[in-house]
Design a protein around this motif. Structure first.
Motif, mmCIF file in Angstrom:
data_model
loop_
_atom_site.group_PDB
_atom_site.id
_atom_site.type_symbol
_atom_site.label_atom_id
_atom_site.label_comp_id
_atom_site.label_asym_id
_atom_site.label_seq_id
_atom_site.Cartn_x
_atom_site.Cartn_y
_atom_site.Cartn_z
ATOM 1 N N ASP A 38 59.978 22.411 28.596
ATOM 2 C CA ASP A 38 60.130 21.905 29.963
ATOM 3 C C ASP A 38 58.796 21.466 30.563
ATOM 4 O O ASP A 38 58.640 21.387 31.777
ATOM 5 N N ASP A 39 57.823 21.179 29.720
ATOM 6 C CA ASP A 39 56.500 20.744 30.179
ATOM 7 C C ASP A 39 55.992 19.641 29.264
ATOM 8 O O ASP A 39 56.448 19.492 28.129
ATOM 9 N N ASN A 70 56.974 15.463 39.383
ATOM 10 C CA ASN A 70 56.688 16.352 40.509
ATOM 11 C C ASN A 70 55.182 16.629 40.537
ATOM 12 O O ASN A 70 54.682 17.504 39.853
ATOM 13 N N SER A 72 53.412 17.957 42.799
ATOM 14 C CA SER A 72 53.032 19.244 43.381
ATOM 15 C C SER A 72 52.944 20.335 42.312
ATOM 16 O O SER A 72 52.305 21.363 42.519
ATOM 17 N N LYS A 73 53.603 20.124 41.158
ATOM 18 C CA LYS A 73 53.543 21.065 40.043
ATOM 19 C C LYS A 73 52.670 20.549 38.905
ATOM 20 O O LYS A 73 52.620 21.130 37.839
ATOM 21 N N THR A 74 51.977 19.431 39.153
ATOM 22 C CA THR A 74 51.113 18.822 38.143
ATOM 23 C C THR A 74 49.669 19.212 38.413
ATOM 24 O O THR A 74 49.212 19.189 39.565
ATOM 25 N N THR A 75 48.947 19.588 37.351
ATOM 26 C CA THR A 75 47.563 20.038 37.494
ATOM 27 C C THR A 75 46.676 19.233 36.559
ATOM 28 O O THR A 75 47.029 18.983 35.410
ATOM 29 N N CYS A 95 47.392 15.063 42.711
ATOM 30 C CA CYS A 95 47.880 16.314 42.127
ATOM 31 C C CYS A 95 46.873 17.425 42.384
ATOM 32 O O CYS A 95 45.853 17.211 43.052
ATOM 33 N N LYS A 96 47.139 18.608 41.863
ATOM 34 C CA LYS A 96 46.231 19.737 42.032
ATOM 35 C C LYS A 96 45.115 19.684 41.001
ATOM 36 O O LYS A 96 45.273 19.135 39.911
ATOM 37 N N TYR A 104 48.922 29.251 30.996
ATOM 38 C CA TYR A 104 50.011 28.306 30.804
ATOM 39 C C TYR A 104 51.286 28.868 31.402
ATOM 40 O O TYR A 104 51.734 29.950 31.054
ATOM 41 N N LEU A 105 51.900 28.144 32.332
ATOM 42 C CA LEU A 105 53.056 28.624 33.076
ATOM 43 C C LEU A 105 54.243 28.914 32.175
ATOM 44 O O LEU A 105 54.970 29.871 32.363
#
Length: 595
Positions: A38-39, A70, A72-75, A95-96, A104-105
């Motif tokens: 999912d990444d 998304n 906001s969830k991208t770094t 992005c962040k 790693y999430l």
């Protein structure tokens, strides 16, 4: 589908110079993206132009597939770049900004697999293995309780193979080495995988020709994986010699460096010829040329072998090649450690933990037809490791009288409970008449199991008897415990009756009947459409004293007043049961108390 489109988009973008990925050294692969469950991890050259190109590619993906990123969830991370530059670049990408190292999430999604993950990637320190083994020992005997309990079997015996009298619990060190060994196998088999290309670009050197490439100056995870072969020498296992080539089209197996022609590498057998070879990493196809259905040898020497040892080696290798027969298909790697076509972690574990195991005094024939708990009780009974009165007194746990609670006539030991006790004698007498085994001369549990294995019957009949005997041992132990802890009286008839419902509840794979025919000498066959429901081993089915069980083709045998019917069946493609064999295993018509 969208991820496939993303892959094509980035490949074309890299080929056309729109996006610059990360080029590995030594003609390694160009890495632009890695996709997970999912990444997605996007990798590229650090520049404003490259980040802008990345933003445009993702916008095209959104317009074509409607897949919005998304942000906001991208770094964004920068390797070797200060954080202020990373933050400024992240503002361009909206992005962040992130810092290295990072968590790693997605690892949270595989939390349950972390122990296997670490064991398959890192060689665990000795101290860590000792701590984990201690926790396993405590859990085996205590469960989740913290209070101290007795260990009834030596840990060395528990971690021995079942074939060697152990419980088959693999030591953690052996599991760790088995998991790491798989990387050696994967390195040879997965020729075109990305991870191997990355390893080759970092560790490959033309100055040496090991089975696995390793740059010894880089002390990291891969270096530890390569060096496990030294740890395996204590097990008398060689990974280098266990991976062998089976030559087909000659395109993958290396002529000098892989095992294929004999049980050793040609570079070891013919070192003088290897020193004269111009291309030492050549494959078999470079030296064995197929022309019009015939093979010829094509050498590439730096200087011709003309004297002494070189000539002798050349004659010997030509003789080996003359008698070798090439096969069709692609080249294939085989695992030579156990003469298998493919490596498996389970096989490697068995190979490791069967080395240096104690010589067993007794071995249990583990029965897959009964639950593991029944096998474990019988295994402990053979080794005299059950908490009977005599064992508890020896360990100074019990200070009361040594008396058998079943018969109240003798001391309580393992052999007494299961063999010589009055209750056990009655049980074995009835089961012996039922299953046609002689139990009168048996003195211990091991002798009881030996008597079952010596029954002159076919294999499935013997396994049926073995299941009955093991179930009876379980019931004897359970009856003893219920008397001690629940104050329930010992009833032999009830115990024998408990054996019957236990076996079908464990779903033995052969108990089923669809229909039957009654045979009468005077009236011939009388067909019956009635179905007999599923029943289990030990459940007595009342038949006719002059009748026969019969299937479509042949009379099975006399179906007397009491007996056991074994019916084997399989499922057809529609899920229906098809009877493939039915047989009256035992029946003697005697009233043996098993009704």
């Amino acid at each position: 589908m969208a991820m496939e489109a993303l892959t094509v988009m980035f490949k074309n973008g890299c080929n056309n110079g729109v996006f610059k990925g990360f080029q590995m050294s030594n003609e390694g692969p160009l890495i632009s993206h890695l996709l997970f469950a999912d990444d997605a991890l996007l990798v590229g050259e650090w520049s404003v132009t490259n980040v802008q190109s990345l933003s445009r590619l993702l916008r095209v993906l959104k317009l074509v597939f409607g897949l919005n990123i998304n942000l906001s969830k991208t770094t964004l991370f920068g390797v070797g770049v200060n954080f202020q530059n990373v933050k400024a670049m992240a503002d361009i990408f909206h992005c962040k900004a992130g810092e290295v190292p990072f968590l790693y999430l997605g690892i949270k999604a595989v939390l349950e697999c972390l122990p296997s993950y670490y064991f398959s990637l890192y060689q665990a320190p000795v101290k860590i293995l000792e701590i984990l083994e201690a926790k396993r020992r405590r859990f085996l005997w205590r469960g989740s309780e913290e209070k101290k309990k007795t260990c009834w079997v030596a840990w060395k015996r528990i971690t021995s193979a079942k074939e060697d009298g152990g419980l088959g619990l693999c030591p953690l060190k052996d599991s760790n080495l088995a998991f790491l060994s798989k990387w050696w196998w994967r390195f040879k088999v997965e020729e075109d995988s990305l991870w191997k290309k990355v390893i080759m670009s970092i560790h490959h050197t033309p100055r040496s020709w090991p089975i696995i490439s390793n740059n010894k100056r880089l002390n990291g995870t891969w270096d530890k994986i390569v060096k496990i072969e030294k740890s395996l020498t204590t097990y008398q296992v060689s990974l280098t010699d266990s991976i062998k080539g089976r030559v087909g089209n000659r395109s993958k197996v290396r002529f000098w460096l892989d095992i294929w022609l004999t049980e050793d590498r040609l570079k070891n057998q013919f070192p003088t010829l290897l020193s004269l070879e111009a291309k030492k990493s050549c494959v078999v196809a470079d030296r064995c040329i197929l022309t019009d259905g015939n093979y010829s040898i094509k050498w590439n020497w730096k200087s011709q072998p003309m004297y002494g040892v070189a000539v002798n080696e050349l004659i010997e290798i030509l003789d080996l090649l003359y008698y070798f027969r090439f096969k069709g298909g692609e080249d294939k790697w085989v695992w030579g450690g156990e003469a298998l076509d493919s490596f498996s972690v389970a096989t490697m574990k068995k190979l490791l933990y069967r080395v240096d195991t104690p010589c067993p005094n007794s071995i249990l024939d583990w029965n897959s037809w009964v639950p593991m708990k029944v096998n474990a009780i019988v295994w402990r009974a053979i080794q005299n490791s059950l908490p009977t009165c005599d064992n508890l007194i020896k360990r100074k746990i019990l200070f009361g009288p040594d008396i058998c609670c079943n018969c109240l006539a003798a001391g309580e030991s393992v052999d007494h409970i299961f063999v010589s006790c009055y209750v056990a004698c009655v049980v074995w007498q009835r089961i012996g008449r039922w299953c046609n085994i002689h139990t009168s001369q048996i003195k211990d549990v091991q002798g009881l199991l030996v008597a079952v294995n010596q029954v002159p019957e076919v294999e499935h009949k013997r396994k049926v008897t073995y299941s009955i005997v093991m179930t009876a041992i379980w019931c004897l132990w359970e009856t003893r415990n219920k008397f001690i802890f629940e104050n329930k009286p010992v009833k032999i008839d009830k115990m024998l009756g408990d054996i019957k419902p236990l076996l079908p509840s464990w779903e033995l794979p052969w108990i089923h009947i669809h229909q039957y025919e009654r045979f009468s000498i005077n009236k011939g066959y009388e067909n019956h459409d009635r179905h007999i429901p599923r029943f289990g081993l030990g459940e007595v089915w009342q038949g006719w004293s002059s009748g026969y069980m019969k299937n479509e083709h042949n009379v099975i045998g006399p179906f007397v007043d009491h007996g056991i019917v074994v019916v084997r069946y399989r499922k057809d493609k529609y899920g229906n049961d098809i009877c493939i064999h039915q047989e009256l295993v035992w029946g003697n018509g005697m009233d043996d108390g098993m009704e």
